[in-house]
Design a protein around this motif. Structure first.
Motif, short mmCIF file in Angstrom:
data_model
loop_
_atom_site.label_atom_id
_atom_site.label_comp_id
_atom_site.label_asym_id
_atom_site.label_seq_id
_atom_site.Cartn_x
_atom_site.Cartn_y
_atom_site.Cartn_z
N LEU A 69 -63.33 -3.77 63.91
CA LEU A 69 -62.76 -2.94 62.85
C LEU A 69 -61.85 -1.87 63.44
CD1 LEU A 69 -63.33 -2.84 59.71
CD2 LEU A 69 -64.74 -0.86 60.20
N VAL A 70 -60.71 -1.62 62.82
CA VAL A 70 -59.86 -0.48 63.19
C VAL A 70 -60.57 0.78 62.69
CG1 VAL A 70 -57.64 0.65 62.86
CG2 VAL A 70 -57.75 -1.84 63.10
N ARG A 71 -60.97 1.64 63.64
CA ARG A 71 -61.77 2.82 63.29
C ARG A 71 -61.31 4.02 64.10
NH1 ARG A 71 -66.31 3.28 66.54
NH2 ARG A 71 -64.88 4.76 67.48
N SER A 72 -61.03 5.11 63.42
CA SER A 72 -60.55 6.32 64.08
C SER A 72 -61.72 7.07 64.71
CB SER A 72 -59.87 7.25 63.08
OG SER A 72 -58.82 6.59 62.40
N PRO A 73 -61.45 7.83 65.78
CA PRO A 73 -62.47 8.77 66.27
C PRO A 73 -62.66 9.88 65.26
CG PRO A 73 -60.40 9.07 67.45
CD PRO A 73 -60.22 7.87 66.58
N GLY A 74 -63.90 10.36 65.14
CA GLY A 74 -64.22 11.38 64.15
C GLY A 74 -63.37 12.62 64.28
N GLY A 75 -62.79 13.05 63.17
CA GLY A 75 -61.96 14.23 63.16
C GLY A 75 -60.49 13.97 63.40
N TYR A 76 -60.13 12.71 63.71
CA TYR A 76 -58.74 12.39 64.05
C TYR A 76 -58.33 11.11 63.33
CZ TYR A 76 -59.68 15.84 67.63
OH TYR A 76 -60.04 17.01 68.28
N LEU A 77 -58.40 11.16 62.01
CA LEU A 77 -58.12 10.00 61.19
C LEU A 77 -56.69 9.51 61.44
CD1 LEU A 77 -59.45 8.23 59.00
CD2 LEU A 77 -58.38 9.71 57.29
N GLY A 78 -56.55 8.25 61.80
CA GLY A 78 -55.23 7.67 62.06
C GLY A 78 -54.81 7.72 63.50
N GLU A 79 -55.64 8.31 64.37
CA GLU A 79 -55.28 8.31 65.79
C GLU A 79 -55.47 6.92 66.38
OE1 GLU A 79 -56.83 10.00 70.03
OE2 GLU A 79 -56.92 11.43 68.36
N ASP A 80 -54.60 6.57 67.34
CA ASP A 80 -54.76 5.35 68.11
C ASP A 80 -54.28 5.63 69.52
OD1 ASP A 80 -55.24 2.64 68.82
OD2 ASP A 80 -54.67 1.99 66.81
N ILE A 81 -54.34 4.65 70.37
CA ILE A 81 -54.09 4.88 71.79
C ILE A 81 -52.67 5.38 72.05
CG2 ILE A 81 -53.45 2.47 72.28
CD1 ILE A 81 -55.12 2.82 74.93
#
Length: 611
Positions: A256-268
């Motif tokens: 699943l594409v899942r953001s780190p908590g507190g950073y919705l929409g962040e990716d590498i």
């Protein structure tokens, strides 16, 4: 030619004057002092005005900025004056980071838009630029007041493509392991250091014993592990604090594409932009080569599958050469870098036979072990004092829910060796409160409807919702201690070819304004399309049932008497997943869905607490 620090223009007149003042007044040589297996503060090492501070560049074995020359890493040294005036050699505490020279400012559009259908492509995001900050020779002041007075030299470096270091940030690429390796090689006399970024005047680390320890938090805690996986000689011990040990596990979860908590929409690629503070003239090449080619082709936000790109950024796959002793630290309620990151590496290091200990607290992101633990670890492996830390019977130190973080409870290991799995079944009523019990269900299925606009907290608090299924234990008559990795097996169908699947384990009733340990026990996410494999998904056939097996995040928590444990199944998680349009329906087959809890005392303890 060889560069002499005594003649270096890097050193200020004040530092040179301090050399003279000390040599005129000193009659005894200062040495580290140890008591009860710990390095003590030494008065002669404690005057910060007499510390020697200088910087240099260490040459690496790679060229990632495309200029045809080996990248050089910017390194700063802070050491007691006695390493110059008395020929004292000391071990090194080394910290490396991509953050030391500043990061990109928050700006609209820098994150990926999460309001997209699953499998869809979001619109192109905004790429911010980093304004580099900081002056020579000081890269960072972190850790120096803690360790220099105790008889250590503290070294900092900026990782590739950040600050005054050459190269490109790759966010877990090979150069981020080889860069700290090069610095350690220099500290051990195997690599070359230079006074300038471009120049041939050498700097020799004649003050180093060749015994190095690394520590740091978050990304700064990842780099000690990255260095250790190279097997570099001289790196004796690492203390990673809340480290990211796999970028797949940071930005994806079970397909699943899942953001780190507190950073919705962040990716590498967002993190790449965030830290890219290196030389401005190299940024276009780095962006094209790393961000816009390697990352764009490998990160795959459309499927979330595990692939070669992610495999190369998973340090669990690179531990064959690791030799360093490991003291791991993490928070069980860290929803940014989640606790699985530390546990998976601790478990692997233990299986390799490396010296290991783990410290867990009940708070969020960050949080080092108590100073005494860190001190004993570095005293043993860097100073060589036989304090017995490697022989301690207890390998796990866990801060209990109401305790101070400096006062963990000792356990033989983590998970608690007295824990065993208890498999729980679901009984009818999930739109209100179904049952979570040892008994099996007579009701075949129940259905929920997805709505990403409703948060998990809202779903857990309400007595009725068509947007989640919630199954609860009887009210606990005794405390129940969970220790380990809960597992779920969910058999479901969807009316759509794609769906998010989210699970929260909660303690009810929900405590408004409660402590971080009061409500959420643990969580997990998965893509039902990856029910067979993380490396290849397949579209769901509407109405067909699939069984999805996955782990929730590791935990060690005592659920208080009077509470109920709730197993909540829902689809899109507003805080973590993509937000498709509402309306996808998931039907859960109750008699083929289970929650497996690792309970201290096993089934007997669970029965005592719930009967």
């Amino acid at each position: 030619m060889t560069f002499s620090l005594k003649l270096s223009p890097i050193l200020s007149f004040a530092v040179l004057f301090s050399f003279i003042g000390y040599s005129q007044n000193s009659t005894e040589k200062a040495t580290p002092i140890f008591k009860d297996g710990e390095a003590q503060i030494v008065e002669a090492f404690s005057n910060s005005e007499k510390w020697i501070r200088h910087d240099l560049w260490v040459e690496t074995e790679f060229d990632t900025d495309g200029d045809g020359e080996p990248d050089r890493m910017h390194v700063a040294v802070t050491r007691p004056e006695q390493t110059e005036t008395e020929d004292l050699k000391l071990p090194v505490i080394y910290v490396s980071s991509p953050y030391f020279a500043g990061v990109a400012a928050d700006a609209p559009g820098t994150m990926w838009d999460v309001n997209v259908e699953l499998g869809g492509t979001a619109k192109e995001r905004f790429h911010p630029e980093v304004t580099r900050r900081g002056q020579r020779p000081i890269i960072s002041n972190s850790h120096i007041t803690k360790w220099v007075p105790r008889g250590y030299i503290v070294v900092h470096s900026s990782s590739p493509g950040t600050g005054l270091s050459d190269g490109a940030p790759t966010i877990g690429g090979k150069n981020e392991s080889l860069a700290p390796k090069a610095v350690i090689d220099w500290l051990c006399g195997r690599a070359k250091g230079y006074t300038e970024r471009e120049g041939n005047d050498e700097v020799i680390a004649y003050w180093s014993t060749g015994k190095i320890g690394m520590t740091g938090t978050s990304y700064n805690g990842t780099l000690p592990l990255a260095a250790a996986t190279t097997g570099v000689e001289g790196l004796e011990a690492i203390i990673p604090i809340a480290p990211n040990t796999s970028y797949y596990h940071y930005y994806r979860s079970n397909g699943l594409v899942r953001s780190p908590g507190g950073y919705l929409g962040e990716d590498i690629d967002v993190l790449y932009d965030f830290v890219h503070s290196g030389k401005e003239e190299n940024r276009a090449y780095n962006n094209k080569t790393v961000r816009d080619t390697e990352m764009k082709n490998g990160m795959d936000r459309e499927t979330g599958d595990y692939n070669e790109f992610w495999s190369g950024r998973d340090y669990l796959n690179q531990m064959d050469k690791m030799k360093a002793a490991l003291l791991m630290s993490h928070g069980f309620n860290d929803w940014n870098v989640m606790p699985e990151h530390s546990y998976r590496i601790y478990k692997a290091a233990k299986e390799k036979g490396l010296p290991t200990q783990i410290y867990y607290h009940q708070l969020g992101h960050g949080g080092p072990p108590p100073m005494s633990m860190m001190n004993r670890w570095f005293t043993k492996y860097l100073h060589g004092i036989n304090n017995g830390v490697e022989k301690e019977e207890n390998k796990a130190y866990i801060v209990r829910e109401q305790d101070d973080t400096q006062e963990p409870t000792a356990y033989k290991d983590y998970p608690n060796p007295d824990a065993s799995n208890v498999t729980l079944n679901l009984t009818a009523g999930g739109v209100m409160y179904g049952g979570l019990t040892l008994n099996s269900s007579s009701v075949k299925s129940e259905t929920l409807s997805d709505d990403a606009t409703i948060s998990g907290r809202e779903l857990a608090k309400v007595a009725y919702s068509k947007n989640r299924l919630l199954y609860v234990t009887p009210k606990l008559k005794d405390h129940l201690h969970i220790s380990g990795v809960p597992k779920v097996s969910i058999t479901l169908s969807s009316n759509h070819e794609s769906a998010n699947l989210s699970v929260w384990l909660v303690s009810l009733p929900w405590q408004e304004g409660g402590k971080i340990t009061d409500n959420i026990i643990t969580r997990g996410w998965a893509d039902p399309k990856n029910y067979k494999s993380l490396t290849k998904e397949e579209d769901l056939e509407p109405g067909k049932f699939y069984t999805v097996n996955f782990d929730l995040q590791p935990d060690d928590q005592i659920i208080k008497a009077g509470q109920q444990i709730g197993f909540m199944i829902f689809s899109s998680d507003k805080e973590f997943t993509l937000h498709p349009k509402a309306g996808t329906k998931l039907t859960v087959q109750l008699d083929e869905t289970t929650l497996t809890l690792p309970v201290v005392g096993g089934k007997d303890a669970f029965m005592r607490a719930t009967n």
